[in-house]
Motif scaffolding. Structure first.
Motif, PDB file in Angstrom:
ATOM      1  N   LEU A  86       0.813  -1.213   0.000  1.00 41.84           N
ATOM      2  CA  LEU A  86       0.000   0.000   0.000  1.00 41.84           C
ATOM      3  C   LEU A  86       0.851   1.268   0.000  1.00 41.84           C
ATOM      4  O   LEU A  86       0.651   2.135  -0.864  1.00 41.84           O
ATOM      5  CB  LEU A  86      -0.971  -0.007   1.177  1.00 41.84           C
ATOM      6  N   ARG A  90       0.971   3.753  -3.332  1.00 41.05           N
ATOM      7  CA  ARG A  90       0.492   5.138  -3.245  1.00 41.05           C
ATOM      8  C   ARG A  90       1.580   6.127  -3.656  1.00 41.05           C
ATOM      9  O   ARG A  90       1.290   7.130  -4.314  1.00 41.05           O
ATOM     10  CB  ARG A  90       0.002   5.428  -1.825  1.00 41.05           C
ATOM     11  N   ASP A  91       2.809   5.839  -3.295  1.00 40.20           N
ATOM     12  CA  ASP A  91       3.918   6.701  -3.732  1.00 40.20           C
ATOM     13  C   ASP A  91       4.055   6.675  -5.251  1.00 40.20           C
ATOM     14  O   ASP A  91       4.292   7.713  -5.886  1.00 40.20           O
ATOM     15  CB  ASP A  91       5.229   6.255  -3.086  1.00 40.20           C
ATOM     16  N   LEU A  93       1.707   6.013  -7.516  1.00 38.03           N
ATOM     17  CA  LEU A  93       0.584   6.729  -8.130  1.00 38.03           C
ATOM     18  C   LEU A  93       0.753   8.238  -7.980  1.00 38.03           C
ATOM     19  O   LEU A  93       0.496   8.998  -8.924  1.00 38.03           O
ATOM     20  CB  LEU A  93      -0.723   6.270  -7.491  1.00 38.03           C
ATOM     21  N   ALA A  94       1.194   8.667  -6.807  1.00 35.38           N
ATOM     22  CA  ALA A  94       1.389  10.100  -6.579  1.00 35.38           C
ATOM     23  C   ALA A  94       2.474  10.674  -7.479  1.00 35.38           C
ATOM     24  O   ALA A  94       2.444  11.862  -7.815  1.00 35.38           O
ATOM     25  CB  ALA A  94       1.734  10.345  -5.108  1.00 35.38           C
ATOM     26  N   GLU A 111      -7.403  -1.053   3.556  1.00 35.74           N
ATOM     27  CA  GLU A 111      -6.306  -0.738   2.641  1.00 35.74           C
ATOM     28  C   GLU A 111      -6.801  -0.696   1.201  1.00 35.74           C
ATOM     29  O   GLU A 111      -6.351   0.132   0.410  1.00 35.74           O
ATOM     30  CB  GLU A 111      -5.187  -1.773   2.790  1.00 35.74           C
ATOM     31  N   LEU A 114      -8.327   2.631   0.613  1.00 40.00           N
ATOM     32  CA  LEU A 114      -7.307   3.686   0.519  1.00 40.00           C
ATOM     33  C   LEU A 114      -6.635   3.679  -0.851  1.00 40.00           C
ATOM     34  O   LEU A 114      -6.405   4.728  -1.446  1.00 40.00           O
ATOM     35  CB  LEU A 114      -6.263   3.505   1.628  1.00 40.00           C
ATOM     36  N   LEU A 115      -6.326   2.488  -1.346  1.00 36.89           N
ATOM     37  CA  LEU A 115      -5.683   2.399  -2.654  1.00 36.89           C
ATOM     38  C   LEU A 115      -6.657   2.809  -3.752  1.00 36.89           C
ATOM     39  O   LEU A 115      -6.274   3.504  -4.712  1.00 36.89           O
ATOM     40  CB  LEU A 115      -5.162   0.984  -2.888  1.00 36.89           C
ATOM     41  N   ALA A 118      -6.743   6.485  -3.903  1.00 38.56           N
ATOM     42  CA  ALA A 118      -5.548   7.036  -4.544  1.00 38.56           C
ATOM     43  C   ALA A 118      -5.638   6.905  -6.061  1.00 38.56           C
ATOM     44  O   ALA A 118      -5.222   7.814  -6.797  1.00 38.56           O
ATOM     45  CB  ALA A 118      -4.304   6.312  -4.027  1.00 38.56           C
ATOM     46  N   THR A 122      -5.649  10.228  -8.480  1.00 33.64           N
ATOM     47  CA  THR A 122      -4.555  10.450  -9.435  1.00 33.64           C
ATOM     48  C   THR A 122      -4.952  10.154 -10.872  1.00 33.64           C
ATOM     49  O   THR A 122      -4.269  10.591 -11.806  1.00 33.64           O
ATOM     50  CB  THR A 122      -3.352   9.571  -9.077  1.00 33.64           C
ATOM     51  N   CYS A 126      -4.128   0.606 -11.931  1.00 29.79           N
ATOM     52  CA  CYS A 126      -3.488  -0.437 -11.117  1.00 29.79           C
ATOM     53  C   CYS A 126      -3.927  -1.799 -11.630  1.00 29.79           C
ATOM     54  O   CYS A 126      -5.119  -2.113 -11.620  1.00 29.79           O
ATOM     55  CB  CYS A 126      -3.861  -0.286  -9.645  1.00 29.79           C
TER      56      CYS A 126
END
Length: 404
Positions: A86, A90-91, A93-94, A111, A114-115, A118, A122, A126
């Motif tokens: 996770l 997220r890093d 994608l950001a 989780e 949260l993903l 994200a 963005t 995924c």
């Protein structure tokens, strides 16, 4: 602007390049040679294993954040321990990249949400590393199910019997662990090596109802033959809100090797898919036949980037939500029952020692064939299942309670 938008091949990086990451590198190598992508960076906390060979200009990093800033990849393959997925995803994608995330993608529905958030924020993609979902044999099976060739589907099951040595559980600090450094790891048979068997069943169930499975109840029996924290043998039953029940009966302590079979039972017959080999038996067939052809997940992700509307992802995160719901129930369940005594046989020595459970293959086959759990079949060493009731959002309404 992405590399694809400029006409240059997408810039690809791999985080977690050793171990199973080498499999991804072997997939990437011919695509790099053909100019369909450019492998620009690799990340691992250990020295990079030299095989397969790396492009001369590929940069090597030990920190993924440093790599994202310096290499600016368009696509990142993440093949790190599950409990790190996770934050790394997220890093990625950001940083503006799409991600191919190894399975299991995340370890809880929280989780997962949260993903998913994200991804929505963005606008990136995924793909989850359930590569068996790209099988032409699975596609033929699900098409037969959707067309009614099996009649009304009454049950879906999987059976698999593998062997893992003591050395397997010494392969990494997180091997055989339930948690590591306060975070869930869940390196059990259901969560890791035989996760594909469970996901194949969920894909077939999706074909029955036309939508991803929404579990209502998850019943679980977990066993182990070593002093590990997770299951190496398990029986699982998922009762969906719509569609047939799904049973998984699997072990890493098998007497004989069963690669992994998905059994689909209907009012007009039964189909069997051996998913690792893409051998399929449909009602009316005289014998199983190989159905060749698999769509690679990375190639599919690249095609999706080029044509998002025309090329859907094979394994988008949303499709894996039912699998994550199963994992959450496994994570919440009590410690697996330890099997021993005359029931367990040891062969080999040192890291090559293998433990097998007497009669386990026959018991697992009976469970898959009948849709029953081991305790319901009267297997002498079986224990009552743990039952988890789920809300419509996929979260457990309460902690697991003993089944009947």
């Amino acid at each position: 602007m992405s590399a694809g938008a400029t006409g240059a091949p997408p810039r690809v990086a791999v985080i977690g390049t050793n171990g199973h990451g080498r499999w991804h590198r072997r997939v990437i190598a011919p695509l790099h040679e053909a100019g369909r992508l450019r492998l620009v960076a690799l990340v691992d906390v250990r020295p990079i294993e030299p095989e397969p060979a790396l492009p001369a200009d590929a940069a090597v990093f030990t920190d993924h954040a440093e790599m994202l800033a310096a290499a600016k990849p368009d696509v990142v393959v993440v093949c790190t321990p599950p409990h790190t997925h996770l934050p790394i995803a997220r890093d990625v994608l950001a940083a503006g990249a799409d991600v191919l995330l190894e399975k299991p993608p995340v370890l809880s529905m929280a989780e997962h949400r949260l993903l998913a958030a994200a991804l929505a924020e963005t606008g990136r993609a995924c793909q989850v590393g359930f590569q068996a979902l790209g099988s032409a044999a699975l596609a033929e099976l699900t098409a037969a199910v959707a067309a009614g060739r099996l009649g009304t589907v009454t049950g879906i099951a999987t059976v698999a019997a593998w062997q893992r040595s003591d050395g397997y559980y010494a392969r990494a600090p997180w091997a055989g662990r339930r948690t590591l450094d306060g975070r869930p790891v869940l390196d059990g048979a259901l969560a890791n090596p035989l996760a594909h068997a469970v996901m194949q069943c969920l894909a077939v169930a999706e074909a029955v109802t036309g939508a991803p499975v929404r579990p209502a109840t998850i019943e679980l029996e977990r066993y182990r033959v070593r002093p590990i924290e997770v299951d190496d043998t398990a029986a699982l039953r998922v009762v969906p809100r719509a569609g047939p029940p799904i049973v998984a009966a699997v072990t890493l302590a098998g007497e004989d090797f069963v690669a992994g079979e998905v059994l689909v039972t209907g009012s007009a017959g039964r189909a069997v898919l051996e998913y690792p080999t893409d051998r399929l038996l449909l009602p009316g067939d005289d014998a199983p036949r190989e159905v060749p052809g698999r769509r690679g997940l990375l190639e599919n992700l690249l095609a999706h980037r080029a044509d998002p509307a025309g090329t859907p992802l094979i394994a988008p995160l949303a499709r894996t939500a039912p699998f994550t719901a199963v994992l959450e129930a496994v994570q919440a369940a009590p410690e697996p029952t330890l099997l021993g005594g005359g029931l367990v046989t040891a062969t080999g020595r040192g890291p090559d020692r293998v433990l097998t459970v007497r009669g386990v293959n026959a018991a697992l086959r009976a469970a898959a064939a009948s849709g029953a759990l081991l305790s319901e079949l009267g297997v002498p060493w079986a224990v009552p299942p743990v039952r988890t009731e789920l809300t419509r959002e996929g979260a457990a309404e309460a902690g697991p309670v003993p089944g009947h």
